[in-house]
Design a protein around this motif. Structure first.
Motif, PDB file in Angstrom:
ATOM      1  N   GLY A  27      40.981  37.971  45.766  1.00  0.00           N
ATOM      2  CA  GLY A  27      41.770  38.948  45.031  1.00  0.00           C
ATOM      3  C   GLY A  27      43.237  38.904  45.432  1.00  0.00           C
ATOM      4  O   GLY A  27      44.132  39.016  44.582  1.00  0.00           O
ATOM      5  N   GLY A  28      43.500  38.737  46.732  1.00  0.00           N
ATOM      6  CA  GLY A  28      44.882  38.646  47.202  1.00  0.00           C
ATOM      7  C   GLY A  28      45.593  37.416  46.677  1.00  0.00           C
ATOM      8  O   GLY A  28      46.767  37.479  46.280  1.00  0.00           O
ATOM      9  N   GLN A  31      46.572  37.975  43.112  1.00  0.00           N
ATOM     10  CA  GLN A  31      47.768  38.807  43.009  1.00  0.00           C
ATOM     11  C   GLN A  31      49.028  37.978  43.252  1.00  0.00           C
ATOM     12  O   GLN A  31      50.037  38.143  42.568  1.00  0.00           O
ATOM     13  CB  GLN A  31      47.703  39.945  44.033  1.00  0.00           C
ATOM     14  CG  GLN A  31      46.751  41.046  43.661  1.00  0.00           C
ATOM     15  CD  GLN A  31      46.977  42.273  44.523  1.00  0.00           C
ATOM     16  OE1 GLN A  31      48.069  42.815  44.566  1.00  0.00           O
ATOM     17  NE2 GLN A  31      45.941  42.689  45.211  1.00  0.00           N
ATOM     18  N   ALA A  74      52.117  37.236  40.607  1.00  0.00           N
ATOM     19  CA  ALA A  74      53.462  37.694  40.981  1.00  0.00           C
ATOM     20  C   ALA A  74      54.344  36.561  41.500  1.00  0.00           C
ATOM     21  O   ALA A  74      55.414  36.832  42.067  1.00  0.00           O
ATOM     22  CB  ALA A  74      53.340  38.783  42.052  1.00  0.00           C
ATOM     23  N   PRO A  77      55.336  44.296  42.235  1.00  0.00           N
ATOM     24  CA  PRO A  77      54.445  43.139  42.119  1.00  0.00           C
ATOM     25  C   PRO A  77      54.723  42.062  43.174  1.00  0.00           C
ATOM     26  O   PRO A  77      53.792  41.465  43.719  1.00  0.00           O
ATOM     27  CB  PRO A  77      54.724  42.620  40.702  1.00  0.00           C
ATOM     28  CG  PRO A  77      55.253  43.800  39.963  1.00  0.00           C
ATOM     29  CD  PRO A  77      56.049  44.560  40.962  1.00  0.00           C
ATOM     30  N   MET A  89      53.584  43.460  46.748  1.00  0.00           N
ATOM     31  CA  MET A  89      52.126  43.465  46.885  1.00  0.00           C
ATOM     32  C   MET A  89      51.575  42.043  46.813  1.00  0.00           C
ATOM     33  O   MET A  89      50.661  41.685  47.564  1.00  0.00           O
ATOM     34  CB  MET A  89      51.501  44.323  45.780  1.00  0.00           C
ATOM     35  CG  MET A  89      51.832  45.804  45.877  1.00  0.00           C
ATOM     36  SD  MET A  89      51.125  46.602  47.330  1.00  0.00           S
ATOM     37  CE  MET A  89      49.406  46.774  46.829  1.00  0.00           C
ATOM     38  N   GLY A  90      52.115  41.227  45.918  1.00  0.00           N
ATOM     39  CA  GLY A  90      51.630  39.858  45.796  1.00  0.00           C
ATOM     40  C   GLY A  90      51.846  39.056  47.060  1.00  0.00           C
ATOM     41  O   GLY A  90      50.971  38.307  47.497  1.00  0.00           O
ATOM     42  N   PHE A 122      49.472  40.563  49.935  1.00  0.00           N
ATOM     43  CA  PHE A 122      48.051  40.246  49.744  1.00  0.00           C
ATOM     44  C   PHE A 122      47.814  38.744  49.656  1.00  0.00           C
ATOM     45  O   PHE A 122      46.740  38.268  50.014  1.00  0.00           O
ATOM     46  CB  PHE A 122      47.523  40.967  48.503  1.00  0.00           C
ATOM     47  CG  PHE A 122      47.220  42.412  48.754  1.00  0.00           C
ATOM     48  CD1 PHE A 122      45.932  42.830  49.036  1.00  0.00           C
ATOM     49  CD2 PHE A 122      48.225  43.355  48.746  1.00  0.00           C
ATOM     50  CE1 PHE A 122      45.654  44.155  49.293  1.00  0.00           C
ATOM     51  CE2 PHE A 122      47.973  44.687  49.001  1.00  0.00           C
ATOM     52  CZ  PHE A 122      46.679  45.090  49.277  1.00  0.00           C
ATOM     53  N   PHE A 140      41.670  42.742  42.720  1.00  0.00           N
ATOM     54  CA  PHE A 140      42.812  42.249  41.953  1.00  0.00           C
ATOM     55  C   PHE A 140      43.391  43.369  41.079  1.00  0.00           C
ATOM     56  O   PHE A 140      44.513  43.832  41.294  1.00  0.00           O
ATOM     57  CB  PHE A 140      42.394  41.057  41.100  1.00  0.00           C
ATOM     58  CG  PHE A 140      43.471  40.532  40.199  1.00  0.00           C
ATOM     59  CD1 PHE A 140      44.704  40.166  40.707  1.00  0.00           C
ATOM     60  CD2 PHE A 140      43.259  40.423  38.831  1.00  0.00           C
ATOM     61  CE1 PHE A 140      45.711  39.687  39.874  1.00  0.00           C
ATOM     62  CE2 PHE A 140      44.248  39.947  37.991  1.00  0.00           C
ATOM     63  CZ  PHE A 140      45.480  39.576  38.520  1.00  0.00           C
ATOM     64  N   TYR A 179      44.193  46.700  43.118  1.00  0.00           N
ATOM     65  CA  TYR A 179      45.387  46.691  43.947  1.00  0.00           C
ATOM     66  C   TYR A 179      46.670  46.534  43.139  1.00  0.00           C
ATOM     67  O   TYR A 179      47.743  46.944  43.589  1.00  0.00           O
ATOM     68  CB  TYR A 179      45.284  45.626  45.039  1.00  0.00           C
ATOM     69  CG  TYR A 179      44.538  46.149  46.238  1.00  0.00           C
ATOM     70  CD1 TYR A 179      45.173  46.975  47.153  1.00  0.00           C
ATOM     71  CD2 TYR A 179      43.191  45.860  46.427  1.00  0.00           C
ATOM     72  CE1 TYR A 179      44.502  47.477  48.235  1.00  0.00           C
ATOM     73  CE2 TYR A 179      42.505  46.367  47.506  1.00  0.00           C
ATOM     74  CZ  TYR A 179      43.158  47.181  48.420  1.00  0.00           C
ATOM     75  OH  TYR A 179      42.484  47.697  49.489  1.00  0.00           O
ATOM     76  N   ILE A 180      46.580  45.975  41.949  1.00  0.00           N
ATOM     77  CA  ILE A 180      47.752  45.987  41.076  1.00  0.00           C
ATOM     78  C   ILE A 180      48.079  47.444  40.706  1.00  0.00           C
ATOM     79  O   ILE A 180      49.242  47.871  40.751  1.00  0.00           O
ATOM     80  CB  ILE A 180      47.500  45.139  39.819  1.00  0.00           C
ATOM     81  CG1 ILE A 180      47.572  43.644  40.169  1.00  0.00           C
ATOM     82  CG2 ILE A 180      48.521  45.480  38.729  1.00  0.00           C
ATOM     83  CD1 ILE A 180      47.320  42.731  38.998  1.00  0.00           C
ATOM     84  N   GLY A 227      49.548  49.175  43.741  1.00  0.00           N
ATOM     85  CA  GLY A 227      50.937  48.783  43.962  1.00  0.00           C
ATOM     86  C   GLY A 227      51.882  49.544  43.051  1.00  0.00           C
ATOM     87  O   GLY A 227      52.963  49.970  43.472  1.00  0.00           O
TER      88      GLY A 227
END
Length: 314
Positions: free
Chosen positions: A50-51, A54, A58, A190, A193-194, A197, A234, A237-238, A241
């Protein structure tokens, strides 16, 4: 938690955090459908893949903001390490203490730790209103935890599970705080966080490679892995964020007290965990805590306070 400043986009931030909490609340139940996959592998797949997704989405923003990210690299590194540790502790906590207890302790401890981080590192004050809300939420979490202690079959080691839940709560609070600090220093949500993660996902890849073989043993196991990576980690957490770009990290983590409520309901309906009346009282108290801290209360005597910087998340 510091006083809740309702700046532009506050309501959107609250809704984003609630959507994230609902998505996260499904993880324990989803993981229970793959009992042959270890908690470590579940965590590495969920947060690792998932990270990385992201970071891919991003990537252009990360590339444009690489200078700012490098200037705040220690915040980024601290957040990435916390991202890597969080799922390992969280899913292990649920396997050892049960879905409800593991989720309640992991998420329920995060707002308190987050508020302490903000208080010690930023000088934010702890408001009376938040204190009342925290007491309501804590009372609900205690009732939920006590309601689950008699399920030995699904909770083989409650004390260790509770300890790992506190570790999960601490790492969750820390990466929420570091991500928001990076956003406040000019990096769009984005990209912040991108990058956080994505680095955390890279740290988890070796663990996934070492422990992830059971995901390929059946279609169900594979489906669980895909779901965990795409929906809660994914998309969830978007949404989180976007929430962090608009509200404080301690307020955001307090809103996610909704997660254990969702987890408890799904555990009862789909996994077979049972909640006595005291457990349902705990659920009601946590919902009450959410209403208490999120619904604006008009105040005629609020002293003017400096507005917190609001970062455009676009």
């Amino acid at each position: 938690m510091s006083g809740v400043a309702r700046g532009p986009g506050h309501g959107v931030g609250v809704i984003c955090c609630m959507l994230a909490a609902i998505a996260w609340g499904t993880t324990g139940t989803a993981a229970s459908f793959a009992p042959g996959v270890s908690a470590v592998a579940i965590g590495a797949a969920a947060m690792g893949l998932g990270g990385l997704m992201q970071a891919m989405v991003a990537w252009r923003g990360i590339h444009r903001g690489r200078g700012a990210l490098m200037r705040h690299r220690w915040l980024l590194i601290a957040g990435a390490v916390s991202v890597a540790l969080y799922p390992l502790a969280f899913y292990s906590s649920m396997r050892l203490a049960g879905v409800t207890i593991g989720t309640v302790i992991s998420i329920g401890s995060a707002p308190l730790i987050s508020a302490l981080i903000e208080n010690r590192l930023e000088g934010s004050r702890l408001t009376f209103r938040w204190g009342i809300g925290a007491l309501i939420g804590l009372a609900g979490m205690v009732l939920l935890s006590l309601a689950e202690t008699d399920h030995a079959a699904i909770a083989p080691n409650i004390p260790m599970g509770v300890g790992l839940g506190v570790v999960a709560g601490g790492t969750y609070a820390l990466y929420s705080w570091t991500a928001r600090r990076v956003m406040q220093r000019g990096v769009p949500a984005p990209a912040a966080m991108g990058a956080t993660f994505g680095l955390g996902g890279l740290l988890l890849l070796p663990i996934l490679i070492a422990t992830g073989a059971p995901f390929l043993e059946s279609a169900r196991n594979f489906g669980v892995g895909v779901y965990m990576a795409v929906v809660p980690m994914f998309l969830g957490y978007i949404a989180f964020g976007q929430g962090l770009a608009r509200i404080s990290s301690s307020f955001a983590t307090t809103i996610t007290l909704l997660e254990p409520v969702v987890a408890a309901l799904l555990a009862v309906l789909l996994v077979g965990e049972r909640l006595p009346p005291s457990g349902w009282t705990g659920v009601a108290l946590i919902v009450g805590c959410l209403f208490w801290i999120t619904i604006p209360v008009p105040s005629r005597r609020d002293a003017p306070r400096p507005a917190a910087p609001v970062v455009d998340p676009a």
